[in-house]
Design an enzyme around this catalytic site. Structure first.
Site, PDB file in Angstrom:
ATOM      1  N   ASN A 114      13.911  25.006  17.160  1.00  0.00           N
ATOM      2  CA  ASN A 114      12.653  24.252  17.160  1.00  0.00           C
ATOM      3  C   ASN A 114      12.930  22.873  16.527  1.00  0.00           C
ATOM      4  O   ASN A 114      12.299  22.457  15.571  1.00  0.00           O
ATOM      5  CB  ASN A 114      11.546  25.001  16.415  1.00  0.00           C
ATOM      6  CG  ASN A 114      10.187  24.399  16.749  1.00  0.00           C
ATOM      7  OD1 ASN A 114       9.441  23.996  15.890  1.00  0.00           O
ATOM      8  ND2 ASN A 114       9.892  24.299  18.029  1.00  0.00           N
TER       9      ASN A 114
ATOM     10  N   HIS B 197      16.550  17.444  12.145  1.00  0.00           N
ATOM     11  CA  HIS B 197      17.775  18.154  12.561  1.00  0.00           C
ATOM     12  C   HIS B 197      18.713  17.203  13.308  1.00  0.00           C
ATOM     13  O   HIS B 197      19.924  17.197  13.083  1.00  0.00           O
ATOM     14  CB  HIS B 197      17.421  19.293  13.536  1.00  0.00           C
ATOM     15  CG  HIS B 197      16.574  20.374  12.954  1.00  0.00           C
ATOM     16  ND1 HIS B 197      15.291  20.622  13.375  1.00  0.00           N
ATOM     17  CD2 HIS B 197      16.836  21.305  12.005  1.00  0.00           C
ATOM     18  CE1 HIS B 197      14.793  21.647  12.711  1.00  0.00           C
ATOM     19  NE2 HIS B 197      15.701  22.083  11.870  1.00  0.00           N
TER      20      HIS B 197
ATOM     21  N   GLN C 271      17.750  25.339  -1.173  1.00  0.00           N
ATOM     22  CA  GLN C 271      18.779  25.907  -0.295  1.00  0.00           C
ATOM     23  C   GLN C 271      20.076  25.113  -0.437  1.00  0.00           C
ATOM     24  O   GLN C 271      21.170  25.680  -0.512  1.00  0.00           O
ATOM     25  CB  GLN C 271      18.274  25.868   1.146  1.00  0.00           C
ATOM     26  CG  GLN C 271      19.316  26.194   2.195  1.00  0.00           C
ATOM     27  CD  GLN C 271      18.704  26.309   3.579  1.00  0.00           C
ATOM     28  OE1 GLN C 271      18.170  27.345   3.919  1.00  0.00           O
ATOM     29  NE2 GLN C 271      18.792  25.279   4.397  1.00  0.00           N
TER      30      GLN C 271
ATOM     31  N   SER D  75       8.937  19.717   9.676  1.00  0.00           N
ATOM     32  CA  SER D  75       9.300  21.129   9.534  1.00  0.00           C
ATOM     33  C   SER D  75       8.810  21.865  10.767  1.00  0.00           C
ATOM     34  O   SER D  75       7.743  21.545  11.307  1.00  0.00           O
ATOM     35  CB  SER D  75       8.619  21.708   8.290  1.00  0.00           C
ATOM     36  OG  SER D  75       8.630  23.118   8.349  1.00  0.00           O
ATOM     37  N   SER D  76       9.595  22.858  11.165  1.00  0.00           N
ATOM     38  CA  SER D  76       9.165  23.676  12.306  1.00  0.00           C
ATOM     39  C   SER D  76       7.850  24.380  11.994  1.00  0.00           C
ATOM     40  O   SER D  76       7.071  24.678  12.886  1.00  0.00           O
ATOM     41  CB  SER D  76      10.232  24.710  12.634  1.00  0.00           C
ATOM     42  OG  SER D  76      11.457  24.046  12.837  1.00  0.00           O
TER      43      SER D  76
HETATM   44  O1  PAF Z   1      17.564  25.705   6.880  1.00  0.00           O
HETATM   45  C1  PAF Z   1      17.558  26.531   7.814  1.00  0.00           C
HETATM   46  O2  PAF Z   1      17.094  26.256   8.922  1.00  0.00           O
HETATM   47  C2  PAF Z   1      18.142  27.904   7.587  1.00  0.00           C
HETATM   48  O3  PAF Z   1      17.844  28.380   6.325  1.00  0.00           O
HETATM   49  C3  PAF Z   1      19.654  27.979   7.868  1.00  0.00           C
HETATM   50  C4  PAF Z   1      20.451  27.118   6.893  1.00  0.00           C
HETATM   51  C5  PAF Z   1      19.942  27.527   9.291  1.00  0.00           C
HETATM   52  C6  PAF Z   1      20.129  29.426   7.702  1.00  0.00           C
HETATM   53  O4  PAF Z   1      19.497  30.269   8.583  1.00  0.00           O
END
Ligand code: PAF
Length: 299
Positions: A48, A53, A172, A204-205
């Site tokens: 998505n 990205h 993360q 964000s998705s």
């Molecule tokens: O940030 C994300 O989209 C996810 O947490 C990732 C790093 C692709 C792991 O599934």
């Protein structure tokens, strides 16, 4: 921009991605590129795709570097009752976006059985204790174990030189930094900036879960974090009060806040208010309808 800069950009824009589904196909492509002396950069996603990205891929699309992007909605990072089933799966649109962007060489879109060959219940787990249980980890138990478990697998499959993650998921990022150092994983982690809509909402998705009214109110999260950031920049040291005030502002705007905190930017440890030189981050999460929004701002 210089002439050489122009030609680098032209070269980066010429890539057309091949989509593969299996670990074996990824490994074959990587061995060919390695044999040709090229390096590998990796952008893991859950699909998505949006401009955030795509910018991560653009940042690493350098000459002699092949860019691999994965699209995999990882079941192990969703808790019971979370949005795993509803999470948008848009591979056709994602492929078109990546093709138009021209910055990805390989799109890896596996099935869960490829990533977890022994099934989800018997899958080996990677866990980063303490930090993985705080902030988002407190609200989403097991979430970061799922992230660590899938990113470790993806790194073992793709074997990249560079791993690219976005600032929007700051916890993360810090967690992956810790995991990579702790497990001696041979990869360099880089951070790409958060991409925002014109009104300040972080892309964000999950923004697609917002209805029109919620979407209009959603930038209040970034605005609340910005007020905390500005106060800290202005010398305020009462971080707990600032966080509490931001949560109140969010409640008034119709959110259900999870947390707003000032933490040390380097590792998300508790910030030392007495240390005037410490780099800090204001980090927050709040529900708006069925969307759980997260954001952060470096001080
Ligand atoms: O940030 C994300 O989209 C996810 O947490 C990732 C790093 C692709 C792991 O599934």
């Amino acid at each position: 921009m210089s002439r050489s800069g122009d030609s680098l950009r032209t070269k980066a824009a010429a890539r057309s991605p091949r989509t593969v589904r299996t670990v074996r196909a990824v490994r074959e492509a990587i061995s060919e590129w390695r044999a040709a002396g090229e390096s590998i950069a990796f952008v893991p996603t859950m699909g998505n795709l949006h401009a955030g990205h795509l910018s991560l891929a653009r940042l690493v699309a350098e000459p002699r570097t092949r860019v691999v992007m994965s699209i995999f909605v990882n079941p192990t990072q969703f808790g019971p009752g979370e949005d795993f089933a509803a999470y948008p799966r848009t591979l056709t649109e994602d492929t078109a976006l990546v093709t138009a962007a021209g910055t990805v060489d390989l799109l890896f879109a596996p099935e869960a059985a490829d990533i977890y060959p022994f099934g989800l219940n018997s899958a080996a787990r990677v866990s980063v204790p303490e930090l993985g249980r705080e902030l988002d980890g407190a609200s989403r138990p097991g979430h970061f174990d799922g992230v660590a478990s899938v990113v470790t697998r993806l790194l073992n499959i793709v074997t990249p030189d560079v791993l690219m993650l976005g600032q929007k998921d700051y916890q993360q990022f810090i967690l992956m930094q810790r995991m990579i150092a702790d497990l001696h994983l041979p990869v360099v982690l880089r951070m790409g900036p958060t991409h925002r809509e014109p009104d300040g909402l972080a892309m964000s998705s999950r923004n697609r879960y917002l209805d029109a009214d919620q979407r209009a109110r959603a930038p209040a999260l970034q605005a609340a974090l910005a007020r905390v950031r500005d106060a800290v920049r202005g010398g305020a040291t009462n971080f707990a009060d600032l966080g509490a005030a931001a949560k109140q502002d969010l409640e008034s705007a119709g959110f259900k806040p999870d947390y707003v905190e000032v933490r040390r930017a380097a590792d998300l440890a508790a910030s030392n208010a007495a240390d005037g030189r410490e780099a800090r981050v204001v980090i927050g999460a709040a529900w708006l309808g069925r969307a759980r929004l997260i954001d952060n701002l470096l001080v």
